[in-house]
Design an enzyme around this catalytic site. Structure first.
Site, mmCIF file in Angstrom:
data_model
loop_
_atom_site.group_PDB
_atom_site.id
_atom_site.type_symbol
_atom_site.label_atom_id
_atom_site.label_comp_id
_atom_site.label_asym_id
_atom_site.label_seq_id
_atom_site.Cartn_x
_atom_site.Cartn_y
_atom_site.Cartn_z
ATOM 1 N N GLU A 132 -60.269 25.345 124.245
ATOM 2 C CA GLU A 132 -59.773 24.321 123.319
ATOM 3 C C GLU A 132 -60.664 24.225 122.067
ATOM 4 O O GLU A 132 -61.003 23.143 121.601
ATOM 5 C CB GLU A 132 -59.642 22.965 124.033
ATOM 6 C CG GLU A 132 -58.716 23.027 125.239
ATOM 7 C CD GLU A 132 -58.429 21.666 125.871
ATOM 8 O OE1 GLU A 132 -59.058 20.665 125.455
ATOM 9 O OE2 GLU A 132 -57.577 21.593 126.773
ATOM 10 N N GLU A 279 -54.334 25.513 132.370
ATOM 11 C CA GLU A 279 -54.693 24.275 133.069
ATOM 12 C C GLU A 279 -53.481 23.366 133.149
ATOM 13 O O GLU A 279 -52.751 23.197 132.165
ATOM 14 C CB GLU A 279 -55.806 23.499 132.333
ATOM 15 C CG GLU A 279 -57.180 24.116 132.380
ATOM 16 C CD GLU A 279 -58.218 23.268 131.640
ATOM 17 O OE1 GLU A 279 -57.929 22.081 131.330
ATOM 18 O OE2 GLU A 279 -59.312 23.787 131.371
#
Length: 456
Positions: A132, A279
């Site tokens: 991220e 995820e």
């Protein structure tokens, strides 16, 4: 004449060998676990008393977990994974991006130390570069693509670039206006990174890695996004979300998030990159501001997620492509900072007992903790006797557990200590409640186990 017969016979055998070879290739392709949708797990390490690498690998094998993602490239664990056929994504942590993106030599050294040293005995399938980055460390954004290109060049030099993919996981927030999916687009302030990244992924046959959490979509849009849609629960047609532009019907939030990524790529004329969900999950416990972080919701979400992937029904926009998903996460990371939910995303506690029992029968052998008919409730280790006594008194009193067998002179009175008696009472209550989610807690002093306490 004899020569022409020989040529015909030779041609026949050549054709036969070619046909057999093609049949074998097709069969291998069908059986290749990397071409079929799968469910993997993320393994975070902010865990007290984390299992040793060898014990962790044994645990993965018992649970029939075939795909894992690590947040680093732990050499002891990579060594322990050798010859197991467990497929692993290793990661370059965000704090190493600058060094790797600035130096081809450092990138080559990283590949040598973390990939070449273990592959192919340890089946490394991909490298995730950072995590991220664009949304959590935007200052590193300019170095992200150079780091990816440097590591890819090092893989090419080691002749491993066709076997190991490289990508970088993104937060869902890089996509703006995600519903309806057909209107979604990448945040244009990141265009200088996203466009060349997608070109790289397309060129190398690598996936777009996305961390997608319907839990957060629900929490941020309460009253707009129904809980049932977030949990993959069966919906009546009136409750399905409809994209007004495509008229596609969405029965769950995750499919809509995946399609938002596909439409965002399509808007940039990229149509050959597959979404890999690196995820997804649901927390089983939260603070007062997180009332939907419950064992029941976590169990429902992850159980239905597993079934959804193994159904191989794709998404409304791409029914022919089912994204593989890595559940976040294997263990509760009890060392994580607040909020409470941060430490409670795991399927298992750090001591490898299940936080809850997934209901995934019919989804193959994945996660063998689906032993719903053989679970027990026992006392956690390290609970003080005063707290235990209070829980025992409640179980045998208001809880109406059957405690007759732990009275003096009865079969289960010995060993005569509060821990043994409490485990008996807790399990009696748990069984009488039909092993319902939340019936093995007793203010946090009990845990579910698949080991019969009478066999201790």
């Amino acid at each position: 004449m004899a020569l022409s017969k020989l040529i015909i016979i030779f041609s026949f055998f050549t054709l036969l060998l070619s046909t057999l070879s093609q049949a074998k290739f097709v069969q291998q392709k069908v059986q290749d676990p990397d071409t079929q949708p799968f469910v993997g797990v993320n393994i975070g390490t902010d865990v007290s008393n984390l299992l040793s690498p060898s014990a962790l690998v044994s645990f993965l094998q018992v649970q029939k977990i075939t795909h894992i993602r690590l947040y680093d490239a732990n050499p002891d664990l990579l060594k322990a994974l050798s010859h197991t056929k467990i497929r692993v994504i290793i990661s370059v942590p965000n704090n190493q991006l600058l060094a790797i993106g600035s130096s081809n030599t450092t990138a080559a050294s990283w590949i040598g130390k973390n990939v070449v040293a273990f592959f192919p005995e340890t089946v490394i399938t991909a490298i995730s570069i950072g995590d991220e980055v664009l949304t959590t460390v935007p200052s590193s954004a300019p170095i992200l693509l150079p780091a990816i290109e440097s590591l890819y060049s090092a893989l090419v030099a080691a002749n491993l670039h066709t076997q190991i993919k490289i990508s970088t996981p993104h937060a869902a927030s890089i996509i703006l206006d995600p519903f309806p999916p057909s209107q979604a687009f990448f945040n244009q302030s990141w265009a200088s990174v996203i466009v060349p990244l997608l070109q790289f992924l397309s060129r190398t046959g690598s996936p777009l890695m996305m961390n997608l959490y319907p839990y957060y979509v629900f929490m941020q849009n309460k009253g707009v996004v129904p809980l049932d849609n977030s949990l993959f629960k069966p919906l009546t047609p009136s409750k399905e979300m409809v994209d007004p532009n495509t008229l596609l019907h969405y029965t769950n939030v995750l499919d809509a998030m995946i399609d938002a990524a596909y439409f965002s790529m399509k808007n940039l004329n990229v149509t050959d990159v597959v979404v890999l969900v690196t995820e997804s999950g649901w927390p089983s416990k939260g603070d007062s501001k997180e009332p939907y972080a419950t064992i029941d919701n976590a169990d429902t979400y992850n159980s239905n997620l597993i079934k959804h992937v193994f159904d191989r029904s794709g998404t409304p926009f791409h029914p022919e492509i089912t994204s593989s998903v890595y559940i976040y996460e294997l263990f509760n990371e009890d060392l994580r900072s607040p909020p409470v939910s941060e430490a409670n995303w795991g399927l298992f506690n750090g001591n490898s007992t299940p936080v809850y029992l997934l209901h995934v029968s019919g989804s193959g052998t994945f996660l063998a903790n689906d032993t719903t008919n053989q679970t027990y409730c026992v006392v956690m280790d390290g609970v003080d006797s005063k707290t235990l006594q209070a829980a025992l008194d409640w179980a045998c009193g208001p809880g109406r557990a059957n405690c007759s067998e732990i009275q003096p002179g009865e079969n289960c009175y010995q060993p005569n200590n509060v821990k043994n008696h409490a485990s008996y009472a807790f399990d009696s209550y748990y069984q009488s409640e039909g092993r319902a989610a939340g019936s093995c807690d007793f203010k946090g002093v009990a845990m579910i186990t698949t080991t019969d306490p009478s066999k201790y």
